[in-house]
Design an enzyme around this catalytic site. Structure first.
Site, PDB file in Angstrom:
ATOM      1  CG  ASP A  38      -1.093  -6.779   3.088  1.00  0.00           C
ATOM      2  OD1 ASP A  38      -0.590  -5.968   3.606  1.00  0.00           O
ATOM      3  OD2 ASP A  38      -0.501  -8.112   3.101  1.00  0.00           O
ATOM      4  CE1 TYR A  66      -4.514 -12.563   8.167  1.00  0.00           C
ATOM      5  CE2 TYR A  66      -3.410 -13.890   9.784  1.00  0.00           C
ATOM      6  CZ  TYR A  66      -3.620 -12.718   9.351  1.00  0.00           C
ATOM      7  OH  TYR A  66      -3.063 -11.529  10.173  1.00  0.00           O
ATOM      8  CG  ASP A  80       0.500  -9.440  -2.791  1.00  0.00           C
ATOM      9  OD1 ASP A  80       0.483  -8.925  -4.028  1.00  0.00           O
ATOM     10  OD2 ASP A  80       0.697  -8.614  -1.725  1.00  0.00           O
ATOM     11  NE  ARG A 171       2.112  -9.332   2.224  1.00  0.00           N
ATOM     12  CZ  ARG A 171       2.742  -8.229   2.171  1.00  0.00           C
ATOM     13  NH1 ARG A 171       3.418  -7.994   1.176  1.00  0.00           N
ATOM     14  NH2 ARG A 171       2.768  -7.388   3.279  1.00  0.00           N
TER      15      ARG A 171
END
Length: 281
Positions: A38, A66, A80, A171
């Site tokens: 993203d 992550y 987000d 997300r």
């Protein structure tokens, strides 16, 4: 130039922006990426150059890790904090509950992808529909969370680190985590640390990356099984012929080599017992 580049993508740039800049920097015709990151996220983006663009699936099917930050009590349309707030609540979170609930997220489950994603349904990308205000039913994905550690909690925010299977949306993971806590959440920061055994520590920025940083096909396939074939069959392999049980009975991918051990082609097994050429070197 055929091979791979490990890029540390900056915040604010799309994966396609990175592809474009690498194409321009090295004057390349064919460059692709191995999995969208993203724009608001940073971290490891693996690029395929030249013939290696045919091998993107070898990376997209790998586990990923992550680290990032979750903001609680507000639900955004994008999942987000770059999006619009859809709903919010005043909820006092218990720190111990946050740590305990995080442990329950380490599991396999069916995850609903966000509308703002690159998934295609009936030929249309979800994020294109989302930008038109359209919310459609989308199939859940079976994913697995191998690790989900909350590192701290302060001011309704938590830093975290996670290791997940392919296809997992972080997300969505944040939203699902908050749902278990009876509140809302969204990511305010995300950084991809690794894809399989490849780590962002080995990646270069777009400014610093050079030709010498390209992982060649010869290097990438150095640990793969090889199948040595005759000169006659090598000629057929170069023309894209399928192989079968007359040449090998392995159930793993392999590299065809000639008598001098030169790499000729990369093959993968098919469901009908044959072997399909994926890449001719």
């Amino acid at each position: 130039m055929d091979g791979f580049l490990l890029i540390d993508k900056p915040i604010g740039m799309t994966s396609h922006d990175v592809v474009f800049k690498v194409k321009k920097k090295f004057k390349l015709k064919k460059v692709g990426h191995t999995g969208t990151l993203d724009p608001f996220a940073s971290g490891l983006l693996i690029l395929c150059l030249g013939k290696a663009t045919k091998l993107a699936d070898l990376f997209s099917n790998l586990d990923k890790s992550y680290e990032g930050t979750i903001n609680f009590n507000k639900h955004y349309d994008t999942y987000d904090t770059t999006g619009h707030i859809v709903e919010e609540k005043e909820f006092v979170l218990d720190e111990k509950d946050i740590y305990d609930t995080a442990k329950s997220m380490v599991k396999a489950y069916d995850q609903l992808p966000p509308m703002y994603s690159a998934i295609k349904i009936d030929g249309k990308k979800l994020y294109d529909l989302a930008r038109q205000g359209i919310d459609i039913e989308r199939p859940k994905r079976h994913v697995e969370i191998f690790k989900f550690d909350i590192l701290n909690f302060k001011d309704n925010k938590s830093d975290f680190i996670t290791h997940v299977s392919k296809g997992t949306y972080i997300r969505s993971l944040a939203v699902d985590f908050a749902d278990k806590l009876n509140t809302f959440a969204a990511l305010s920061r995300l950084r991809r640390l690794s894809v399989g055994s490849y780590h962002v520590n080995s990646a270069k920025t777009l400014e610093d990356v050079t030709i010498e940083d390209v992982m060649t096909l010869d290097s990438f396939f150095s640990s793969y099984k090889t199948l040595e074939l005759s000169e006659y069959l090598i000629h057929l392999v170069k023309n894209g012929v399928y192989l079968d049980q007359r040449q090998t009975t392995t159930d793993e991918p392999f590299v065809v080599v000639d008598k001098l051990q030169n790499k000729i082609a990369y093959y993968e097994p098919t469901e009908n017992g044959k072997y399909k050429p994926i890449l001719i070197f």
